[in-house]
Design an enzyme around this catalytic site. Structure first.
Site, PDB file in Angstrom:
ATOM      1  N   GLY A 220       1.104  -1.530   0.251  1.00  0.00           N
ATOM      2  CA  GLY A 220       0.217   0.056   0.065  1.00  0.00           C
ATOM      3  C   GLY A 220       0.895   1.542  -0.104  1.00  0.00           C
ATOM      4  O   GLY A 220       1.837   1.612  -0.174  1.00  0.00           O
ATOM      5  N   SER A 221       0.517   2.126   0.733  1.00  0.00           N
ATOM      6  CA  SER A 221       1.072   3.767   0.297  1.00  0.00           C
ATOM      7  C   SER A 221       1.879   3.801   1.601  1.00  0.00           C
ATOM      8  O   SER A 221       1.800   2.580   2.421  1.00  0.00           O
ATOM      9  CB  SER A 221       0.096   4.708   0.416  1.00  0.00           C
ATOM     10  OG  SER A 221      -0.148   4.232   2.126  1.00  0.00           O
ATOM     11  N   THR A 222       3.233   4.519   0.999  1.00  0.00           N
ATOM     12  CA  THR A 222       4.456   4.808   1.319  1.00  0.00           C
ATOM     13  C   THR A 222       3.629   5.395   3.781  1.00  0.00           C
ATOM     14  O   THR A 222       4.475   4.734   4.383  1.00  0.00           O
ATOM     15  CB  THR A 222       5.208   6.072   1.455  1.00  0.00           C
ATOM     16  OG1 THR A 222       5.637   5.456  -0.360  1.00  0.00           O
ATOM     17  CG2 THR A 222       6.601   6.044   2.682  1.00  0.00           C
ATOM     18  N   THR A 224       1.098   4.408   5.240  1.00  0.00           N
ATOM     19  CA  THR A 224      -0.239   3.497   5.490  1.00  0.00           C
ATOM     20  C   THR A 224       1.315   2.505   6.035  1.00  0.00           C
ATOM     21  O   THR A 224       0.944   2.249   7.513  1.00  0.00           O
ATOM     22  CB  THR A 224      -1.093   2.801   5.112  1.00  0.00           C
ATOM     23  OG1 THR A 224      -1.601   3.748   4.454  1.00  0.00           O
ATOM     24  CG2 THR A 224      -1.742   1.722   5.456  1.00  0.00           C
ATOM     25  N   GLY A 225       1.919   2.261   5.508  1.00  0.00           N
ATOM     26  CA  GLY A 225       3.502   1.493   6.012  1.00  0.00           C
ATOM     27  C   GLY A 225       3.656   2.181   7.321  1.00  0.00           C
ATOM     28  O   GLY A 225       4.355   1.033   8.100  1.00  0.00           O
ATOM     29  N   GLU A 242       5.602  -3.030   0.496  1.00  0.00           N
ATOM     30  CA  GLU A 242       5.952  -2.663  -0.490  1.00  0.00           C
ATOM     31  C   GLU A 242       5.120  -1.890  -0.936  1.00  0.00           C
ATOM     32  O   GLU A 242       3.348  -1.885  -0.547  1.00  0.00           O
ATOM     33  CB  GLU A 242       5.131  -4.174  -1.570  1.00  0.00           C
ATOM     34  CG  GLU A 242       5.523  -5.265  -1.056  1.00  0.00           C
ATOM     35  CD  GLU A 242       6.841  -5.504  -2.229  1.00  0.00           C
ATOM     36  OE1 GLU A 242       7.713  -4.147  -2.760  1.00  0.00           O
ATOM     37  OE2 GLU A 242       7.926  -6.912  -2.374  1.00  0.00           O
ATOM     38  N   CYS A 276       2.294   0.116  -9.092  1.00  0.00           N
ATOM     39  CA  CYS A 276       2.993   0.998  -8.070  1.00  0.00           C
ATOM     40  C   CYS A 276       3.947   0.846  -8.947  1.00  0.00           C
ATOM     41  O   CYS A 276       4.664   1.478  -8.894  1.00  0.00           O
ATOM     42  CB  CYS A 276       3.537  -0.671  -7.076  1.00  0.00           C
ATOM     43  SG  CYS A 276       3.546  -1.714  -7.586  1.00  0.00           S
TER      44      CYS A 276
HETATM   45  P1  NAD Z   1      -2.870   2.052   1.101  1.00  0.00           P
HETATM   46  O1  NAD Z   1      -1.856   2.744   1.726  1.00  0.00           O
HETATM   47  O2  NAD Z   1      -4.310   3.327   1.118  1.00  0.00           O
HETATM   48  O3  NAD Z   1      -4.068   0.738   2.107  1.00  0.00           O
HETATM   49  C1  NAD Z   1      -3.282  -0.081   1.628  1.00  0.00           C
HETATM   50  C2  NAD Z   1      -4.177  -0.901   2.959  1.00  0.00           C
HETATM   51  O4  NAD Z   1      -4.056  -0.809   4.198  1.00  0.00           O
HETATM   52  C3  NAD Z   1      -5.753  -1.345   2.822  1.00  0.00           C
HETATM   53  O5  NAD Z   1      -6.057  -2.381   2.632  1.00  0.00           O
HETATM   54  C4  NAD Z   1      -5.863  -0.081   3.315  1.00  0.00           C
HETATM   55  O6  NAD Z   1      -7.083  -0.500   4.312  1.00  0.00           O
HETATM   56  C5  NAD Z   1      -4.785  -0.999   4.977  1.00  0.00           C
HETATM   57  N1  NAD Z   1      -5.405   0.676   6.218  1.00  0.00           N
HETATM   58  C6  NAD Z   1      -5.200   1.478   5.759  1.00  0.00           C
HETATM   59  N2  NAD Z   1      -4.773   2.417   7.175  1.00  0.00           N
HETATM   60  C7  NAD Z   1      -3.786   0.991   7.715  1.00  0.00           C
HETATM   61  C8  NAD Z   1      -3.596   1.714   8.759  1.00  0.00           C
HETATM   62  N3  NAD Z   1      -3.485   1.967  10.077  1.00  0.00           N
HETATM   63  N4  NAD Z   1      -3.024  -0.437   8.927  1.00  0.00           N
HETATM   64  C9  NAD Z   1      -3.343  -1.186   8.771  1.00  0.00           C
HETATM   65  N5  NAD Z   1      -4.018  -1.057   7.406  1.00  0.00           N
HETATM   66  C10 NAD Z   1      -4.551   0.266   6.634  1.00  0.00           C
HETATM   67  O7  NAD Z   1      -2.961   1.998  -0.580  1.00  0.00           O
HETATM   68  P2  NAD Z   1      -3.813   1.872  -1.777  1.00  0.00           P
HETATM   69  O8  NAD Z   1      -4.211   3.346  -2.310  1.00  0.00           O
HETATM   70  O9  NAD Z   1      -5.094   1.265  -1.500  1.00  0.00           O
HETATM   71  O10 NAD Z   1      -3.036   1.863  -2.643  1.00  0.00           O
HETATM   72  C11 NAD Z   1      -2.174   2.776  -3.247  1.00  0.00           C
HETATM   73  C12 NAD Z   1      -1.175   3.308  -3.031  1.00  0.00           C
HETATM   74  O11 NAD Z   1      -0.088   1.813  -3.164  1.00  0.00           O
HETATM   75  C13 NAD Z   1       0.803   3.671  -3.885  1.00  0.00           C
HETATM   76  O12 NAD Z   1       1.131   4.405  -3.376  1.00  0.00           O
HETATM   77  C14 NAD Z   1       0.542   2.415  -4.485  1.00  0.00           C
HETATM   78  O13 NAD Z   1       2.276   3.287  -5.084  1.00  0.00           O
HETATM   79  C15 NAD Z   1       0.677   1.376  -3.587  1.00  0.00           C
HETATM   80  N6  NAD Z   1       1.481   0.066  -3.731  1.00  0.00           N
HETATM   81  C16 NAD Z   1       2.733  -0.451  -3.253  1.00  0.00           C
HETATM   82  C17 NAD Z   1       2.843  -2.158  -4.407  1.00  0.00           C
HETATM   83  C18 NAD Z   1       4.390  -2.231  -4.830  1.00  0.00           C
HETATM   84  O14 NAD Z   1       4.519  -4.090  -4.540  1.00  0.00           O
HETATM   85  N7  NAD Z   1       5.738  -1.796  -3.660  1.00  0.00           N
HETATM   86  C19 NAD Z   1       1.774  -2.222  -4.879  1.00  0.00           C
HETATM   87  C20 NAD Z   1       0.660  -1.970  -5.377  1.00  0.00           C
HETATM   88  C21 NAD Z   1      -0.152  -0.594  -4.740  1.00  0.00           C
END
Ligand code: NAD
Length: 468
Positions: A220-222, A224-225, A242, A276
């Site tokens: 997911g996003s940096t 949230t990471g 990731e 991503c």
């Molecule tokens: P996001 O970070 O908003 O959400 C990702 C997941 O995290 C969702 O399931 C969300 O419900 C969950 N989440 C949100 N807050 C949380 C918390 N506090 N604790 C635990 N889980 C939580 O990301 P997104 O908008 O779904 O995806 C887009 C982003 O993901 C982009 O930045 C993209 O570059 C990245 N991405 C990276 C890869 C990779 O392999 N590096 C692949 C796909 C997407």
């Protein structure tokens, strides 16, 4: 009596769950359950209880089951692709929904077939040290909305193969795709081994810090990471992160543009840019700058965009309003700063509320938000450069380091430039092509840990040294 459709099997009655819209038409497709924290507790208890027996089954049996799952994914490929296409927005055709479902089967088989033998790391006469790889326990898999099925498979297939049980938490934007995939897996797995929990952010946050979890696979996003890293201080869960990317590509001087144009286009626009590891900033040498800009603009104009279920479309809508707003704002900002909008640069409301035309932006440079920030949509900034060293420095001047690419007729020269780029993967004359045997992961703020192949199995295993 015929068996219920996958969609019927996973949706709950209206009024008892969250309504999920078709990304293109906004018509309601179905309702996803809204699991509570109690549901999460129950799923983790069941996963812990099921794990010893699942582990005891052994690799051969788990591999057999993963192959049976891959067969079943293929048997239901069209049904899965339609759910994915409607919910996520990506068309059935092109490198989109059917392609993603196909990749789910391929990555599941790869997890089944990859072998992780004990490694002898020291030997001296009778003395020997070996590293063995055991199951970790329960893995939490938290995924995004852009490639929801494929990324879930990346997380869960290796985890299951290594003898872990798994709790999956899909994005709130794409629960049905992941529930449908989970339904196929669960037709083959013992009870409790895999649970899909479709709660809101509160449930996601609770997974990340839960003491019953041993590992979090997060994509997911940096932003949230970072929260996941903080949460994991509570349970010391192992992490694979990731995260976001702002991948640069560099087209070297005097490159034959006609030979690379189509790969360049899909490097930028795969999944309508919501990928991503897509090309998000393209640095092009002045000798071929206008040729590249025109070739991308021609392809952007020619590629059919529209509702995913309509045959022939290869570009779709943005998946959600938030992402649509980000793309529109970044392109508007570039225009306001004086950049040249070569094609696109505006929504396509005649197609639906979340469609944005494929956009090529020229005469733009670093410091513009469209270059510096992750657009995650169908808008590519093309930046002119005169000196390769300068292009490398600008490509590296990012906090992100997921992927990068170098484009040239001279592959050896391209490889030398690739060695100087800061990214988890650098592709030559392509961008974003993945292979289940080749490790994938980011550097810098794009995360840490690798997926796929033996490295991916190690990431969901506990290394144990046996020394004698
Ligand atoms: P996001 O970070 O908003 O959400 C990702 C997941 O995290 C969702 O399931 C969300 O419900 C969950 N989440 C949100 N807050 C949380 C918390 N506090 N604790 C635990 N889980 C939580 O990301 P997104 O908008 O779904 O995806 C887009 C982003 O993901 C982009 O930045 C993209 O570059 C990245 N991405 C990276 C890869 C990779 O392999 N590096 C692949 C796909 C997407």
């Amino acid at each position: 009596m015929s068996s219920p459709s996958l969609l019927d099997a996973i949706t709950v009655p209206a009024g008892t769950g969250r309504s999920v819209p078709d990304a293109a038409t906004r018509e309601i497709i179905g309702h996803a359950p809204v699991h509570t924290l109690d549901d999460l507790e129950d799923a983790i208890c069941r996963a812990r209880a099921a794990q010893p027996a699942w582990n005891a089954l052994g690799h051969a049996e788990r591999s057999r089951l993963l192959h049976a799952i891959a067969d079943d994914i293929e048997a239901h490929a069209e049904e899965l692709a339609v759910i994915l296409s409607r919910e996520q927005g990506k068309p059935l055709d092109g490198p989109n929904a059917r392609f993603e479902v196909g990749a789910c089967a391929v990555w599941t088989r790869s997890a089944a077939d990859t072998v992780l033998e004990p490694e002898t790391v020291f030997e001296d006469g009778p003395a020997r040290a070996e590293v063995h790889y055991d199951a970790l326990g329960v893995v939490g898999a938290i995924g995004p909305w852009n490639w929801p099925m494929m990324i879930t498979v990346w997380q869960i297939a290796p985890s299951l193969r290594m003898g872990n049980t798994v709790i999956v938490k899909p994005s709130g934007f794409t629960p049905l795709s992941v529930l449908a995939l989970g339904e196929i897996f669960n037709r083959h797995l013992p009870s409790g081994v895999l649970s899909v929990i479709t709660g809101d952010r509160e449930v996601g946050a609770a997974i990340a810090s839960h003491p019953g979890l041993d590992k979090i696979m997060f994509t997911g996003s940096t932003e949230t990471g970072r929260k996941i890293v903080e949460s994991s201080a509570r349970n010391l869960a192992r992490l694979t992160l990731e995260l976001g990317g702002n991948d640069a590509g560099i087209v070297l001087p005097d490159t034959d543009v006609s030979a690379i144009a189509e790969n360049l286009f899909w490097g930028c626009f795969i999944n309508t840019g919501q990928t991503c590891a897509a090309l998000k900033r393209l640095y092009v040498h002045e000798s071929v700058y206008e040729t590249v800009v025109n070739a991308l603009a021609d392809l952007a104009t020619a590629m059919p965009m529209g509702r995913g279920l309509d045959a022939g479309n290869v570009l779709g809508p943005l998946q959600n309003q938030n992402q649509f707003d980000i793309v529109r704002d970044l392109v508007d900002d570039a225009r306001a700063q004086g950049a040249r909008i070569v094609v696109g640069g505006e929504p396509a409301p005649e197609l639906g509320p979340l469609f944005y035309r494929a956009t090529v932006v020229a005469d733009i440079t670093d410091g513009s938000r469209l270059v510096d920030e992750e657009q995650f949509g169908p808008a590519i900034p093309v930046i002119k450069y005169a000196d390769v060293d300068d292009a490398v420095a600008r490509a590296n001047a990012s906090e992100q380091g997921l992927g990068a690419s170098v484009w040239s007729d001279d592959v050896d020269t391209a490889v030398e430039v690739a060695k100087r780029l800061q990214a988890g993967t650098v592709w030559i004359n392509q961008h974003g092509a993945l292979n289940p045997a080749v490790p994938f992961g980011g550097t810098k703020q794009s995360g840490y840990g690798q997926e796929f192949g033996a490295a991916g199995l190690k990431a969901v295993a506990a290394p144990k040294v046996i020394s004698r």
